[in-house]
Design a protein around this motif. Structure first.
Motif, short mmCIF file in Angstrom:
data_model
loop_
_atom_site.label_atom_id
_atom_site.label_comp_id
_atom_site.label_asym_id
_atom_site.label_seq_id
_atom_site.Cartn_x
_atom_site.Cartn_y
_atom_site.Cartn_z
N GLU A 143 126.65 85.67 -16.77
CA GLU A 143 125.76 86.75 -17.18
C GLU A 143 124.71 86.23 -18.13
N ILE A 144 125.15 85.33 -19.03
CA ILE A 144 124.27 84.86 -20.10
C ILE A 144 124.27 83.33 -20.12
N ILE A 145 123.08 82.75 -20.16
CA ILE A 145 122.94 81.29 -20.24
C ILE A 145 122.31 80.96 -21.59
N VAL A 146 123.00 80.09 -22.34
CA VAL A 146 122.58 79.79 -23.71
C VAL A 146 122.14 78.33 -23.80
N GLY A 147 120.98 78.07 -24.42
CA GLY A 147 120.57 76.67 -24.53
C GLY A 147 119.30 76.50 -25.33
N TYR A 148 118.94 75.25 -25.48
CA TYR A 148 117.69 74.87 -26.15
C TYR A 148 116.53 75.37 -25.28
N THR A 149 115.48 75.86 -25.95
CA THR A 149 114.35 76.51 -25.27
C THR A 149 113.84 75.71 -24.06
N LEU A 150 113.63 74.40 -24.26
CA LEU A 150 113.09 73.56 -23.19
C LEU A 150 113.98 73.55 -21.95
N TYR A 151 115.30 73.44 -22.15
CA TYR A 151 116.22 73.35 -21.01
C TYR A 151 116.37 74.69 -20.32
N CYS A 152 116.38 75.77 -21.10
CA CYS A 152 116.42 77.10 -20.48
C CYS A 152 115.19 77.29 -19.60
N GLY A 153 114.05 76.82 -20.09
CA GLY A 153 112.81 76.93 -19.30
C GLY A 153 112.90 76.17 -17.98
N LEU A 154 113.59 75.03 -17.98
CA LEU A 154 113.71 74.22 -16.77
C LEU A 154 114.57 74.91 -15.72
N ILE A 155 115.59 75.62 -16.17
CA ILE A 155 116.59 76.16 -15.25
C ILE A 155 116.28 77.61 -14.84
N LYS A 156 115.49 78.30 -15.65
CA LYS A 156 115.19 79.72 -15.45
C LYS A 156 114.66 80.05 -14.04
N PRO A 157 113.72 79.25 -13.50
CA PRO A 157 113.18 79.59 -12.18
C PRO A 157 114.26 79.67 -11.09
N TYR A 158 115.37 78.94 -11.27
CA TYR A 158 116.41 78.93 -10.24
C TYR A 158 117.43 80.05 -10.42
N PHE A 159 117.45 80.63 -11.62
CA PHE A 159 118.40 81.71 -11.92
C PHE A 159 117.65 82.85 -12.63
N PRO A 160 116.66 83.45 -11.92
CA PRO A 160 115.75 84.38 -12.59
C PRO A 160 116.40 85.68 -13.07
N ASP A 161 117.57 86.02 -12.50
CA ASP A 161 118.19 87.30 -12.85
C ASP A 161 119.14 87.21 -14.04
N LYS A 162 119.23 86.06 -14.66
CA LYS A 162 120.18 85.88 -15.77
C LYS A 162 119.52 86.21 -17.11
N THR A 163 120.36 86.54 -18.08
CA THR A 163 119.87 86.67 -19.46
C THR A 163 119.91 85.29 -20.11
N PHE A 164 118.78 84.86 -20.65
CA PHE A 164 118.73 83.56 -21.32
C PHE A 164 118.64 83.75 -22.83
N LEU A 165 119.49 83.03 -23.54
CA LEU A 165 119.44 83.05 -25.01
C LEU A 165 119.06 81.66 -25.45
N SER A 166 117.81 81.48 -25.84
CA SER A 166 117.41 80.13 -26.21
C SER A 166 116.95 80.07 -27.66
N THR A 167 117.25 78.94 -28.28
CA THR A 167 116.80 78.70 -29.66
C THR A 167 116.23 77.29 -29.72
N GLY A 168 115.48 77.00 -30.77
CA GLY A 168 114.82 75.71 -30.89
C GLY A 168 115.75 74.60 -31.33
N MET A 169 115.19 73.41 -31.49
CA MET A 169 115.95 72.27 -31.96
C MET A 169 116.43 72.56 -33.39
#
Lengths: 241, 241
Positions: free
Chosen positions: A29-55
């Motif tokens: 349901e929720i994918i958590v990660g560093y902003t850059l990596y969430c951005g890389l994976i988001k296009p393939y899993f567009p329906d998920k909630t992403f929780l991203s924070t910086g370095m």
């Protein structure tokens, strides 16, 4: 017991995911990660909630993921490359007992493997992996490890070889290797692996010393068995007469 | 130019494949590899032609794959784990120029990552990978590398830790580490990763010295930052005050 998954996503293209990680992300349901990596994976899993924070906010990120998992949410923490190697598996495992959450680690392809594949086969035999970032490891320990890797004849992969603040670290690292290996030793760099601006370059150890590597670069230092064959960086396998 | 693919298949379960390798195998006519690894992958790709040979026949296998690729066949050479790390990428790249074949390497998850994921997170920071097999590396070089890894404070992964012929090698290796690390250092083994009889065990360095490891075992030797947390082997990340 509620579970929290920590998954290595490889270099960043969808094709770099293992089937296990791909399946787990699809089921989250929720994918958590560093902003850059969430951005890389988001296009393939567009329906998920992403929780991203910086370095530098890694620990808050782990706590948030554990909280959500403890509430029964299906959560996956993503790391670039492998989940363990310079990844989030360790802080998550360290914090998990106080949340009563079971942690499952899903490995991924680390830059040592994906960068090597682009260059040829620099890591055919024994090798060492060292990060030049002194954010988490004291400088003198890094130097001691470079010295040991150089002296031990290891092919060596350098993660985080440079940044604006650490422009001279790779030069210093190469200086240590040059005490034990000839300046013409075959070396290589892979930059932006699996991303649009992906590039590789093979060069000598002497040239590497003045190469302006940044955080998107992975560096490979060959040993006495490393050759340039058909434009590729190849560490030979086995005995040679 | 005709292409030959060399692909790392991970530990052996279908889920360990990357999407890129899975796609490539599906698109291959002929899959070439060591008998054991072909057996692992065959159930998932039952309609393919498999060309498998035993151990020590690696070079003939590479030549055969290059010949078939040069004839225009869609061929993939498979390796367990990663394609480069102790894999077939190097001999294929070395032989390829005389066949006029372009080689494409597809990386996979090596046992350092997949074994680590089962144990916890032993490889959070800098680490070294060493094979104890002296089939391809002279004994004295292996010893020199173990010494360097131990002295440099590297968490260390041991591939090929033992066989009937080399029952005492792991003991000798641990003996070197015991010169630099206390006997209670947290260590672990992963055996038959991703296979039916998969097992892991965490033990001290002193216990590891008399552990009867075989070729199906991958060994992890912790360093001063490695702890036992919630039943997992965890190398701590970052500075500790």
């Amino acid at each position: 017991m509620n579970k929290l998954y920590v998954a290595g996503i490889g270099a960043g293209a969808c094709e770099d995911l293992t089937l296990a990680v791909s399946k787990r992300l699809a089921d989250s349901e929720i994918i958590v990660g560093y902003t850059l990596y969430c951005g890389l994976i988001k296009p393939y899993f567009p329906d998920k909630t992403f929780l991203s924070t910086g370095m530098t906010q890694e620990i808050e990120r782990c706590r948030k993921a554990l909280e959500l998992a403890a509430e029964g949410k299906r959560v996956t923490v993503i790391c670039s490359g492998d989940a363990g190697i310079y990844g989030m598996a360790s802080p998550v495992l360290e914090l998990a007992p106080s949340y009563g959450v079971e942690v499952v680690i899903l490995p991924g392809v680390t830059a040592a493997s994906s960068g090597a594949a682009l260059l040829g086969s620099p890591l055919t035999g024994d090798f060492a992996v060292i990060s030049l970032s002194d954010l988490l490891t004291p400088q003198e320990q890094i130097v001691r490890r470079i010295e040991a890797a150089a002296q031990g004849g290891f092919c060596t992969v350098i993660y985080n070889p440079g940044s604006r603040k650490r422009a001279d670290y790779l030069r210093a690292c190469c200086g240590i290797f040059l005490k034990y290996r000839p300046p013409e030793t075959v070396c290589g760099i892979a930059r932006n692996i699996s991303r649009e601006e992906e590039s590789v370059r093979i060069m000598t150890l002497a040239e590497l010393a003045s190469y302006p590597a940044d955080m998107l670069t992975t560096v490979f230092i060959g040993n006495g068995d490393t050759r340039l064959i058909g434009g590729k960086m190849v560490t030979l396998r086995g005995y040679r007469k």
